[in-house]
Design an enzyme around this catalytic site. Structure first.
Site, PDB file in Angstrom:
ATOM      1  CD  GLU A  55     -29.402  62.310  82.747  1.00  0.00           C
ATOM      2  OE1 GLU A  55     -28.472  62.757  82.073  1.00  0.00           O
ATOM      3  OE2 GLU A  55     -30.375  61.721  82.234  1.00  0.00           O
ATOM      4  CG  ASP A 204     -30.604  54.901  75.974  1.00  0.00           C
ATOM      5  OD1 ASP A 204     -30.561  54.544  77.155  1.00  0.00           O
ATOM      6  OD2 ASP A 204     -30.776  56.090  75.638  1.00  0.00           O
ATOM      7  CD  GLU A 308     -38.078  62.124  74.447  1.00  0.00           C
ATOM      8  OE1 GLU A 308     -37.497  62.772  73.550  1.00  0.00           O
ATOM      9  OE2 GLU A 308     -37.483  61.694  75.448  1.00  0.00           O
ATOM     10  CD  GLU A 327     -30.186  60.419  71.649  1.00  0.00           C
ATOM     11  OE1 GLU A 327     -30.808  61.411  71.200  1.00  0.00           O
ATOM     12  OE2 GLU A 327     -29.842  60.313  72.829  1.00  0.00           O
ATOM     13  CB  THR A 413     -23.552  57.249  76.611  1.00  0.00           C
ATOM     14  OG1 THR A 413     -24.857  57.243  76.059  1.00  0.00           O
ATOM     15  CG2 THR A 413     -23.609  57.799  78.037  1.00  0.00           C
TER      16      THR A 413
END
Ligand code: DMJ
Length: 485
Positions: A55, A204, A308, A327, A413
């Protein structure tokens, strides 16, 4: 005491940093300059704060680098983003942060870094002694874009080297039988703790960064890995009819399987997987992208958000919160760029309206605690500004400089914009690395463009541009599958 929240927040003005280049993309130079100055004057990484490596890399490091590139690129098209007396402060900050994250890559037998969840890295003290040894694939294997840019800007191979070593370590652990990777691995033993292979949480961005590293750095081995991974995904994760817009059978869907056997592990898909159609657009598989996107859009239409986790067998959310994730908007934006089909503008408008209706709160936009009940949480993730808003804005801003620059930009990303530039093709350390660390073959950005227009790009025919991207019977089939009709 809430690790889930605090490990991400980091006590380092996360949202301010993560939103920097959104201001540039929106052409708001005065706010961009103000925010950059605030970051320079007030943010320090010298603190007793324990963060998640992944993160911190994608949200903080990536944003600092993106803003630095915008400030220093005299040819950038966003207007006056110059900072008076700028002395590469954001690059120095990025360097400082990355050095503080480096302990995560030490004392691990596989080369995989200490990870995203447990353990974390303390910015001041390194890896905490109570650290666990498990990491998710995405957390360990998607650091290469940010670390590679940093290395190439500094002319210091260290950062790219550790990130690349982690990618190769993961790659070497794929199943001999299926070629698939799991979702959680032990960084000391290399054993897979989570054997689920899917495209959502935990996996992902690993796939995303194989392709994006290639786009940015031109190392052919990255493309090779991506192509192999993409093929294995098609072979083992994809269910449903062969062609998106033709033939009989269920709509294509990518499911979660056991990495060793390819057998179905559960019947849910998660909200993070909605990024995949966008990635498919980048590799040129636009037709297949249309179908998966349509499935996620149908779920959005049903709830006005994406749960989710959605159980496609039960036609109900398994995990009902929606933390303002980007997304679906990201894929919608990329599909619109690829097809120019106004359908995607309608999708964007629909998403925008539900965000306004259900998530708007007094001081921002709120996480939906439950997509059915529409209850809100006092939480706005930083990616709402760095990604969700940016992609929505770009979807409707046809004249944005990003669209006028002939594919000059790529998104990390976390949605941070970086120029696809010759200078990231040069690694000054090539001569000093041992043979196996060198990548023999490289491509230039111009060659990339040529590849885009050759046979790997499955373009949507012009005559279909103003029709629904998917035949209406297939659209209805999907609507039925998610209980919309
Ligand atoms: C973002 O931080 C990034 O997009 C990441 O790759 C995955 N998830 C969040 C948003 O959902």
């Amino acid at each position: 005491s809430n690790l889930n929240i605090n490990d991400v927040l980091g006590n380092y003005s996360l949202t301010l940093i993560d939103a920097l280049d959104t201001l540039a993309v929106m052409g708001n130079s005065s706010e961009f300059q103000k925010a950059v100055k605030l970051v320079i004057d007030t943010v320090s990484f010298d603190k007793d704060s324990t963060v998640q490596v992944f993160e911190a890399t994608i949200r903080v490091l990536g944003s600092l680098l993106s803003a630095h590139i915008i400030i220093t690129d005299t040819k950038q098209p966003f207007g006056d983003m110059s900072i008076k007396d700028y002395d590469n402060e954001l690059l120095h900050m990025a360097h400082d942060l990355a050095v503080r994250l480096l302990p995560a890559f030490e004392n691990t037998k596989t080369g995989l870094p200490y990870p995203r969840a447990y353990p974390r890295v303390n910015l001041k003290k390194g890896v905490p002694p109570d650290s666990h040894n498990e990491t998710c694939t995405a957390g360990a294997g998607s650091l290469l874009v940010e670390f590679g840019i940093l290395s190439r800007l500094l002319g210091d191979s260290t950062f790219e080297w550790v990130a690349r070593r982690a990618v190769k370590a993961l790659w070497s652990l794929r199943s001999n039988n299926t070629g698939l990777l799991g979702n959680v691995v032990n960084i000391q033993t290399g054993h897979w703790v989570g054997k689920q292979s899917g495209l959502g949480a935990g996996s992902d961005s690993f796939y995303e960064y194989l392709l994006k590293s290639y786009i940015l750095f031109g190392e052919k081995e990255d493309l090779q890995m991506f192509n192999d991974a993409y093929q294995n995904i098609q072979n083992h994760l994809r269910r449903g009819r062969e062609a998106c817009n033709e033939g009989e059978g269920d709509p294509p869907l990518y499911v979660n399987v056991n990495m060793y056997t390819g057998q179905l592990m559960n019947t849910w898909i998660d909200s993070l997987q909605a990024f995949f159609p966008g990635l498919q657009v980048l590799i040129g598989d636009v037709e297949d992208a249309i179908c998966l996107h349509a499935f996620y859009y149908a779920i959005w239409k049903r709830y006005g958000a994406l749960p989710e986790r959605y159980n496609w067998q039960l036609q109900a959310p398994d995990v009902p919160f929606y933390p303002l994730r980007p997304e679906l908007v990201e894929s919608t934006y990329l599909l619109y760029q690829a097809t120019k089909n106004p359908f995607y503008l309608h999708v964007g408008m629909d998403i925008l309206q539900s965000l306004e209706k259900y998530t708007k709160a007094k001081c921002g936009y709120a996480t939906l605690h439950h997509v059915v009940e529409k209850t809100q949480e006092d939480r706005m993730e930083s990616f709402f500004l760095s990604e969700t808003c940016k992609y929505l804005y770009l979807l409707f801003d046809e004249e944005n400089p990003v669209h006028k620059s002939g594919n000059k930009f790529m998104f990390t990303t976390e949605g941070h914009i970086v120029s696809v530039d010759e200078r990231f093709r040069n690694s000054l350390w090539q001569d000093i690395l041992p043979e196996e660390e060198e990548s023999a073959e490289k491509v230039k950005p111009s060659e990339l463009k040529a590849a885009n227009f050759s046979s790997n790009c499955n373009r949507v025919p012009d005559e279909r541009r103003y029709l629904l991207p998917l035949k209406s019977n297939y659209m209805r089939q999907i609507d039925r599958m998610v209980g919309l009709i």
